[in-house]
Design an enzyme around this catalytic site. Structure first.
Site, PDB file in Angstrom:
ATOM      1  N   GLY A   1      19.053   0.497  30.768  1.00  0.00           N
ATOM      2  CA  GLY A   1      19.730  -0.503  31.611  1.00  0.00           C
ATOM      3  C   GLY A   1      19.519  -0.946  32.421  1.00  0.00           C
TER       4      GLY A   1
ATOM      5  N   GLY B   1      21.696   0.783  25.207  1.00  0.00           N
ATOM      6  CA  GLY B   1      20.814   1.961  25.160  1.00  0.00           C
ATOM      7  C   GLY B   1      21.569   2.873  26.127  1.00  0.00           C
ATOM      8  CB  SER B   2      20.762   5.750  28.545  1.00  0.00           C
ATOM      9  OG  SER B   2      19.668   5.432  28.539  1.00  0.00           O
TER      10      SER B   2
ATOM     11  CD  GLU C   1      26.909  -4.696  23.690  1.00  0.00           C
ATOM     12  OE1 GLU C   1      28.438  -3.469  23.531  1.00  0.00           O
ATOM     13  OE2 GLU C   1      27.528  -5.377  23.551  1.00  0.00           O
TER      14      GLU C   1
ATOM     15  CB  CYS D   1      27.907   3.952  22.494  1.00  0.00           C
ATOM     16  SG  CYS D   1      28.418   2.770  20.748  1.00  0.00           S
TER      17      CYS D   1
HETATM   18  P1  NAD Z   1      17.800   4.661  26.171  1.00  0.00           P
HETATM   19  O1  NAD Z   1      18.443   4.586  26.824  1.00  0.00           O
HETATM   20  O2  NAD Z   1      16.692   5.932  25.880  1.00  0.00           O
HETATM   21  O3  NAD Z   1      16.758   4.043  24.865  1.00  0.00           O
HETATM   22  C1  NAD Z   1      17.233   2.741  24.895  1.00  0.00           C
HETATM   23  C2  NAD Z   1      16.531   1.939  23.851  1.00  0.00           C
HETATM   24  O4  NAD Z   1      15.494   1.451  24.682  1.00  0.00           O
HETATM   25  C3  NAD Z   1      15.393   2.875  23.056  1.00  0.00           C
HETATM   26  O5  NAD Z   1      14.788   1.793  21.830  1.00  0.00           O
HETATM   27  C4  NAD Z   1      13.822   2.903  23.900  1.00  0.00           C
HETATM   28  O6  NAD Z   1      12.829   2.952  23.061  1.00  0.00           O
HETATM   29  C5  NAD Z   1      14.177   1.666  24.840  1.00  0.00           C
HETATM   30  N1  NAD Z   1      13.521   1.430  26.677  1.00  0.00           N
HETATM   31  C6  NAD Z   1      13.069   3.536  26.794  1.00  0.00           C
HETATM   32  N2  NAD Z   1      12.130   2.756  28.140  1.00  0.00           N
HETATM   33  C7  NAD Z   1      12.294   0.798  28.113  1.00  0.00           C
HETATM   34  C8  NAD Z   1      12.195   0.747  29.787  1.00  0.00           C
HETATM   35  N3  NAD Z   1      12.019   1.113  30.713  1.00  0.00           N
HETATM   36  N4  NAD Z   1      12.635  -0.760  28.676  1.00  0.00           N
HETATM   37  C9  NAD Z   1      12.873  -1.279  28.164  1.00  0.00           C
HETATM   38  N5  NAD Z   1      13.273  -0.615  26.777  1.00  0.00           N
HETATM   39  C10 NAD Z   1      13.222   0.562  26.449  1.00  0.00           C
HETATM   40  O7  NAD Z   1      18.207   5.535  24.752  1.00  0.00           O
HETATM   41  P2  NAD Z   1      18.665   6.154  23.276  1.00  0.00           P
HETATM   42  O8  NAD Z   1      18.719   7.261  23.590  1.00  0.00           O
HETATM   43  O9  NAD Z   1      18.169   5.595  22.273  1.00  0.00           O
HETATM   44  O10 NAD Z   1      20.538   5.630  23.094  1.00  0.00           O
HETATM   45  C11 NAD Z   1      21.352   6.604  23.426  1.00  0.00           C
HETATM   46  C12 NAD Z   1      22.996   5.525  24.493  1.00  0.00           C
HETATM   47  O11 NAD Z   1      22.640   4.509  24.008  1.00  0.00           O
HETATM   48  C13 NAD Z   1      23.837   6.223  24.596  1.00  0.00           C
HETATM   49  O12 NAD Z   1      23.596   5.847  26.072  1.00  0.00           O
HETATM   50  C14 NAD Z   1      24.808   5.419  24.327  1.00  0.00           C
HETATM   51  O13 NAD Z   1      25.602   5.418  24.440  1.00  0.00           O
HETATM   52  C15 NAD Z   1      24.139   4.175  23.974  1.00  0.00           C
HETATM   53  N6  NAD Z   1      24.523   3.061  23.240  1.00  0.00           N
HETATM   54  C16 NAD Z   1      25.440   2.204  23.722  1.00  0.00           C
HETATM   55  C17 NAD Z   1      25.723   1.089  22.042  1.00  0.00           C
HETATM   56  C18 NAD Z   1      26.742   0.517  22.635  1.00  0.00           C
HETATM   57  O14 NAD Z   1      27.128  -0.777  21.574  1.00  0.00           O
HETATM   58  N7  NAD Z   1      27.534   0.328  24.448  1.00  0.00           N
HETATM   59  C19 NAD Z   1      25.987   1.392  21.222  1.00  0.00           C
HETATM   60  C20 NAD Z   1      24.752   2.410  20.352  1.00  0.00           C
HETATM   61  C21 NAD Z   1      23.876   3.303  22.035  1.00  0.00           C
END
Ligand code: NAD
Length: 520
Positions: free
Chosen positions: A254, A249-250, A271, A305
């Site tokens: 993270g 995630g972001s 990631e 990503c």
């Molecule tokens: P996000 O961070 O908003 O959400 C990711 C996940 O975290 C979701 O399942 C969300 O419901 C969950 N979440 C939200 N709040 C949380 C908390 N407090 N504790 C635990 N989990 C929580 O990201 P997004 O908008 O779904 O995805 C886009 C982001 O993910 C971008 O920054 C992208 O670069 C990144 N990404 C990274 C990779 C990698 O391999 N490096 C791959 C795909 C996406």
């Protein structure tokens, strides 16, 4: 555009094939939990804003019970020999082959990827299943020469137990499979919390894989809990029953996850976001560079990503390469991914559209000039969709705040350089470190890019763009991207605990380092 009868026909076909309904359960703990009495959230298609279904959410008690059941499954699964676990994953991969079309199209309906990318998402699951099958016979431990006579020293790898996997919306099933199939052949059981923006893909995937387990008379191994705003995700981060948590995630989310897992001294695989750049030098093959940059910057509507977010262009190419890129941006077809010829689909939701607009305002207010793009699009036939024009912005300082952030939308910053050292400095000045690329046929430039003074990223590509990794390599990034590695190579080791074993088969008790301790 997305004519509504075509959209409905695709939806009907996909839902029928995948066994989805207008109301579905978001919790699988060995069986699908009834929705009664549980809150529900709607899932909308980014293509036209139509409601696809309503998902019943998992509560904290549901989650707790699920983790308990997952540990019960672990008792049985971890005792199955690894090659036999591999056979089960092979059967899952085979089953997924039958769903490439429908599951791929569900990805299109739910997150807006083009059908070819949607199918690619499922293909990636199949590929990693194949990889995991091979791995199930190659979970090698090392034998080490012991310094003591009649002693054997070696390493073995055991499963952690129940592994938590939290995924982002943009790879709604492939990233789960990178984690889940590798974790499973090692003997782990997996609890998945997907993004609520891609809950249906997660539900359909969980359905397919657990059917295979049922047919093999195995306990459930792939559990699922959908939440709305990270409630279950937070719970997982602090849950000591999950020795390993893999989070995608972001950077912002993270950071919170890493702190919570760290607080309990658990392990995490992070990631996180990228801010990937492509350097184009005067020695590049311009056709390859143009296609590589365009694919990297525009595919998946820049919601990868690994999307190219910064183009580092040699001064001498400003009048030749840049006009061609502007032309590509003006001509690329944006619209419903269900329409033939469309290469750039919608953003995931309205918030993402706002993030796009705000980033451009901020860029302009700090000296950026928009070369092409900068508009939110209302497309006939897809009125409720989240479409924006791919945007190129020039004139910003490489270390300006907005350039150093990951905006998850099709905005590409054009940054100029004159010497290769300057290109590397620009390249490495952002806090993230996921993917990178250089386009050049000059051996010295390429090797410098790959040397310690070159790219500081987890992925470094030559004459191919920043996006589109294969499963065979370890995937992940440095700095604020979090340092995690998933998928191929030896990334499997993160899903196992290493045990160093010393066996004394002699008649004496010699101590290491020649220490003596004679109690007789
Ligand atoms: P996000 O961070 O908003 O959400 C990711 C996940 O975290 C979701 O399942 C969300 O419901 C969950 N979440 C939200 N709040 C949380 C908390 N407090 N504790 C635990 N989990 C929580 O990201 P997004 O908008 O779904 O995805 C886009 C982001 O993910 C971008 O920054 C992208 O670069 C990144 N990404 C990274 C990779 C990698 O391999 N490096 C791959 C795909 C996406």
């Amino acid at each position: 555009m997305a004519n509504s009868s075509n959209f409905q026909a695709v939806k009907d076909r996909v839902f029928a094939d995948l066994g989805l309904y207008e109301q579905v359960s978001g919790l699988y703990d060995g069986q699908w939990l009834a929705g009664e009495g549980r809150p529900r959230v709607p899932v909308y298609s980014p293509i036209n804003g139509e409601r696809l279904a309503e998902v019943a959410l998992a509560g904290e008690e549901d989650y707790d019970r699920m983790v308990e059941r997952a540990w019960v499954s672990f008792e049985e699964w971890s005792r199955v020999p690894a090659p036999k676990r591999g056979k089960v994953v092979r059967a899952i991969g085979d089953r997924l082959r039958a769903y490439v079309e429908s599951l791929g199209l569900l990805v299109t309906l739910e997150v807006g990827k083009t059908p070819v990318e949607g199918r690619g998402e499922v293909q990636e699951m199949i590929d990693i299943a194949d990889f995991a099958v091979g791995l199930s016979r190659q979970l090698y431990g090392m034998t080490i020469a012991s310094e003591r006579q009649s002693h054997r020293l070696y390493e073995q790898w055991h499963p952690h137990g129940v592994v938590g996997v939290i995924t982002a919306f943009n790879f709604p099933c492939a990233v789960w499979s990178w984690n889940a199939f590798i974790a499973a052949v090692i003997g782990n059981v997996v609890v998945w919390k997907p993004s609520p923006d891609s809950a249906l893909t997660a539900i359909a995937t969980t359905n397919i894989v657990n059917d295979v387990l049922d047919e093999h008379g195995l306990p459930p191994l792939f559990f699922l809990a959908v939440d709305e705003a990270g409630e279950i995700g937070r719970r997982m981060s602090s849950d000591r029953r999950l020795p390993l948590l893999s989070f995608t995630g972001s950077v912002q989310t993270g950071r919170e996850v890493a702190a919570n897992v760290g607080e309990r001294l658990g392990r995490s695989i992070l990631e996180l976001g990228g801010n990937n750049a492509a350097i184009v030098t005067p020695d590049a093959d311009m056709e390859i560079a143009l296609r590589g940059v365009a694919f990297g910057a525009l595919a998946t509507a820049a919601q990868r990503c690994t999307t190219t977010r910064r183009l580092i262009l040699h001064d001498s190419l400003i009048d030749s390469f840049l006009p061609r890129l502007i032309d590509a941006y003006q001509n690329v077809r944006v619209g419903s991914p269900l329409e033939p010829g469309v290469l750039v689909g919608p953003l995931i939701n309205r918030k993402a559209v706002d993030n796009y607009s705000n980033a451009i305002v901020r860029a302009e207010s700090t000296g950026g000039q928009v070369l092409v793009g900068n508009s939110v699009l209302e497309l006939p036939g897809a009125e409720g969709g989240n479409y924006v024009a791919p945007t190129l912005i020039e004139g910003l300082a490489p270390d300006s705040e907005i350039v150093c952030e990951e905006t998850f939308a099709p905005i590409l910053y054009v940054l100029r350089y004159s010497s290769l050292e300057e290109a590397f400095e620009i390249h490495n000045c952002v806090p993230q470190g996921l993917s990178s690329a250089i386009f050049s046929n000059n051996l010295r430039e390429v090797e410098a890019f790959l040397s310690v003074v070159g790219s500081d990223c987890g992925l470094a590509n030559v004459n191919t763009g920043t996006a589109g990794a294969e499963i065979g390599g370890a995937f992940g990034g440095e700095k604020e991207t979090g340092g995690g590695r998933e998928s191929g190579s030896d990334a499997w080791k993160a899903y196992a605990r290493r045990q160093t074993v010393t066996v004394n088969y002699g008649a004496e008790l010699p101590l290491a380092q020649g220490v003596t301790f004679d109690v007789r």
